[in-house]
Design an enzyme around this catalytic site. Structure first.
Site, PDB file in Angstrom:
ATOM      1  N   ARG A 168       0.842  -1.430  -0.148  1.00  0.00           N
ATOM      2  CA  ARG A 168       0.011  -0.153  -0.104  1.00  0.00           C
ATOM      3  C   ARG A 168       0.876   1.287   0.134  1.00  0.00           C
ATOM      4  NH1 ARG A 168      -1.867   2.719   4.145  1.00  0.00           N
ATOM      5  NH2 ARG A 168      -1.960   0.823   5.764  1.00  0.00           N
ATOM      6  N   TYR A 204     -19.528  12.975 -14.087  1.00  0.00           N
ATOM      7  CA  TYR A 204     -19.689  11.281 -13.739  1.00  0.00           C
ATOM      8  C   TYR A 204     -20.634  11.093 -12.681  1.00  0.00           C
ATOM      9  CZ  TYR A 204     -18.920   6.608 -13.273  1.00  0.00           C
ATOM     10  OH  TYR A 204     -19.099   5.294 -13.005  1.00  0.00           O
ATOM     11  N   ASP A 236     -11.062  15.744 -15.101  1.00  0.00           N
ATOM     12  CA  ASP A 236     -11.356  14.481 -15.167  1.00  0.00           C
ATOM     13  C   ASP A 236     -11.068  14.162 -16.700  1.00  0.00           C
ATOM     14  OD1 ASP A 236     -12.278  11.717 -15.636  1.00  0.00           O
ATOM     15  OD2 ASP A 236     -13.690  11.968 -14.106  1.00  0.00           O
ATOM     16  N   LYS A 261     -11.365   2.550 -18.201  1.00  0.00           N
ATOM     17  CA  LYS A 261     -11.962   2.851 -19.683  1.00  0.00           C
ATOM     18  C   LYS A 261     -10.602   2.632 -20.324  1.00  0.00           C
ATOM     19  CE  LYS A 261     -15.377   3.794 -17.006  1.00  0.00           C
ATOM     20  NZ  LYS A 261     -15.670   4.983 -16.446  1.00  0.00           N
TER      21      LYS A 261
HETATM   22  C1  LIG Z   1     -16.011   5.538 -14.909  1.00  0.00           C
HETATM   23  C2  LIG Z   1     -15.853   7.000 -14.714  1.00  0.00           C
HETATM   24  C3  LIG Z   1     -15.207   7.267 -13.413  1.00  0.00           C
HETATM   25  C4  LIG Z   1     -15.205   6.444 -12.298  1.00  0.00           C
HETATM   26  O1  LIG Z   1     -14.213   5.458 -12.507  1.00  0.00           O
HETATM   27  P1  LIG Z   1     -14.425   3.919 -11.856  1.00  0.00           P
HETATM   28  O2  LIG Z   1     -12.972   3.243 -12.391  1.00  0.00           O
HETATM   29  O3  LIG Z   1     -15.862   3.344 -12.218  1.00  0.00           O
HETATM   30  O4  LIG Z   1     -14.230   3.963 -10.349  1.00  0.00           O
HETATM   31  C5  LIG Z   1     -14.880   8.574 -13.348  1.00  0.00           C
HETATM   32  N1  LIG Z   1     -14.850   9.667 -14.124  1.00  0.00           N
HETATM   33  C6  LIG Z   1     -15.431   9.246 -15.425  1.00  0.00           C
HETATM   34  C7  LIG Z   1     -15.593  10.295 -16.460  1.00  0.00           C
HETATM   35  C8  LIG Z   1     -15.630   8.129 -15.671  1.00  0.00           C
HETATM   36  O5  LIG Z   1     -16.258   7.555 -16.982  1.00  0.00           O
END
Ligand SMILES: *Cc1c(COP(=O)(O)O)cnc(C)c1O
Length: 401
Positions: A68, A122, A193, A218
């Site tokens: 960690r 999101y 983000d 993603k």
């Molecule tokens: C999916 C997503 C998140 C969250 O990510 P996780 O890996 O599901 O926790 C945050 N911001 C955006 C734009 C996303 O598409």
């Protein structure tokens, strides 16, 4: 040809750095060391002699104690994402949500004002901020960013700013440069983000962002087979920021980090195909009589086409569209899809579709959804890397139903 920009400080293009697993791969391993990053799947590390342990714990020498606190595979991924975003250092987390939590906490450290964000971030981030506000009493101000004056006024008195551009599912853009200029006058760090745009299509640090967060689940991983996240800082990380990451606890294991490292070798290659398909699908849908409206930054009808050209290199692979036939047509369309999967998420190789009114926005009343611009017939589509002919054939037969 790949279009990944050559980075300041290094002549090599993004596609090349991806293919080689980062800018500084031929490192201390030397001759006969494995070229691929080893998976250090271990909770603990041998501390050595007490003098060596003392040096590791005091920070006098780089070393590992407990995964960690730090892990070589995870750090390898941190170096690679920092390099791709053009930041100084990165921290890896167990999810995108954990990355948002970590960045917001680090951003608000030592600050008095509220965390300013906008309505259409999101859904998971929105729910996370509701927990921070409701239980931890963190001041959070949620602004309708389509009102640029209200947005910039709020940013001007922020403790920290969290923004997402393009937004999801309506693909609205926020001017990062203008936001950062206002926020910095108030001393507030700006967190972007960049999950939907990716470093291939948008470079938030070039416009003054201080932090970039990602859901690595993603496009960075790109294979829909893990959950993870990261936060990248333009400047070096402080000891306090590292402590926040370590003690919030959302760290990732070596195997999941390795899956992202593996996925990122083909990142530029995949993004080329994603962008091509996203653009082609958006243009094709815009010509169809069954489609009332297409939301995609890369088409001329996008209301912020000028900002798109300044801020993004490509339109990406996420888009949404409304059907003239309303909710019934949207449901029929989803049920008729053959190749395109009915599934949440984005950024994998396979094309996915959802109806936000039934999935991400189902907690809202139909009225509130309508005000937010999410109509009952809205379909969100994440274009994968399939042959475009097959994608268009599937869309065509689903629309014909
Ligand atoms: C999916 C997503 C998140 C969250 O990510 P996780 O890996 O599901 O926790 C945050 N911001 C955006 C734009 C996303 O598409």
């Amino acid at each position: 040809m790949f279009e990944g920009a050559a980075m300041s400080g290094g002549p090599r293009h993004l596609a090349t750095r991806c293919a080689h697993g980062g800018a500084s791969r031929r490192g201390p391993g030397g001759a006969n060391a494995p070229f691929q990053q080893p998976i250090a799947q271990s909770t603990i590390f041998d501390l050595g002699t007490s003098a060596e342990a003392e040096a590791i714990f005091s920070g006098a020498r780089k070393g590992y104690a407990y995964s960690r606190f730090g892990n070589p595979t995870v750090e390898g991924l941190g170096e690679m994402v920092a390099d791709l975003e053009g930041g100084a250092e990165a921290l890896i987390t167990s999810s995108g949500c954990a990355a948002v939590l970590c960045a917001v906490t680090a951003g608000l450290e030592g600050r008095d004002g509220p965390l300013v964000t906008h309505q259409d971030i999101y859904g998971g981030s929105f729910e996370l901020l509701e927990i921070l506000r409701g239980i931890y009493r963190v001041p959070v101000e949620v602004v309708d960013a389509t009102n640029a004056d209200a947005w910039l006024a709020a940013v001007s008195r922020a403790g920290a700013v969290l923004l997402e551009t393009p937004s999801n599912p309506l693909m609205r853009l926020i001017d990062i440069q203008e936001t950062a200029a206002r926020a910095h006058r108030a001393g507030a760090p700006v967190i972007v983000d960049n999950t939907v745009a990716t470093p291939f299509n948008q470079r938030p640090f070039d416009f003054g962002a201080d932090w970039i967060v990602h859901s690595a689940s993603k496009y960075l991983n790109g294979h829909s087979d893990m959950i993870g996240g990261c936060l990248v800082r333009r400047e070096r990380l402080s000891a306090a920021q590292r402590r926040i990451h370590k003690n919030l606890g959302g760290t990732v294991n070596a195997l999941d980090a390795w899956l992202v490292l593996r996925g990122m070798r083909t990142f530029a290659l995949r993004m080329e195909a994603h962008n091509r398909n996203g653009q082609a699908v958006a243009e094709w849908l815009a010509r169809r009589p069954e489609v009332a409206r297409v939301h995609y930054p890369g088409i001329a009808s996008h209301p912020q086409a000028g900002l798109f050209r300044r801020q993004m290199k490509h339109g990406g692979a996420l888009l949404s569209f409304e059907l003239t036939g309303g909710e019934a047509a949207a449901r029929r369309f989803l049920d008729r899809l053959g190749l395109i999967l009915h599934a949440v998420s984005l950024g994998g190789m396979e094309s996915l579709a959802t109806r936000p009114a039934m999935s991400s926005h189902r907690g809202m009343t139909p009225d509130a959804r309508q005000r937010a611009g999410v109509s009952e017939s809205l379909i969100r589509l994440s274009a994968g890397v399939e042959a475009i002919e097959d994608l268009l054939a599937d869309l065509e037969q689903a629309l014909a139903g």
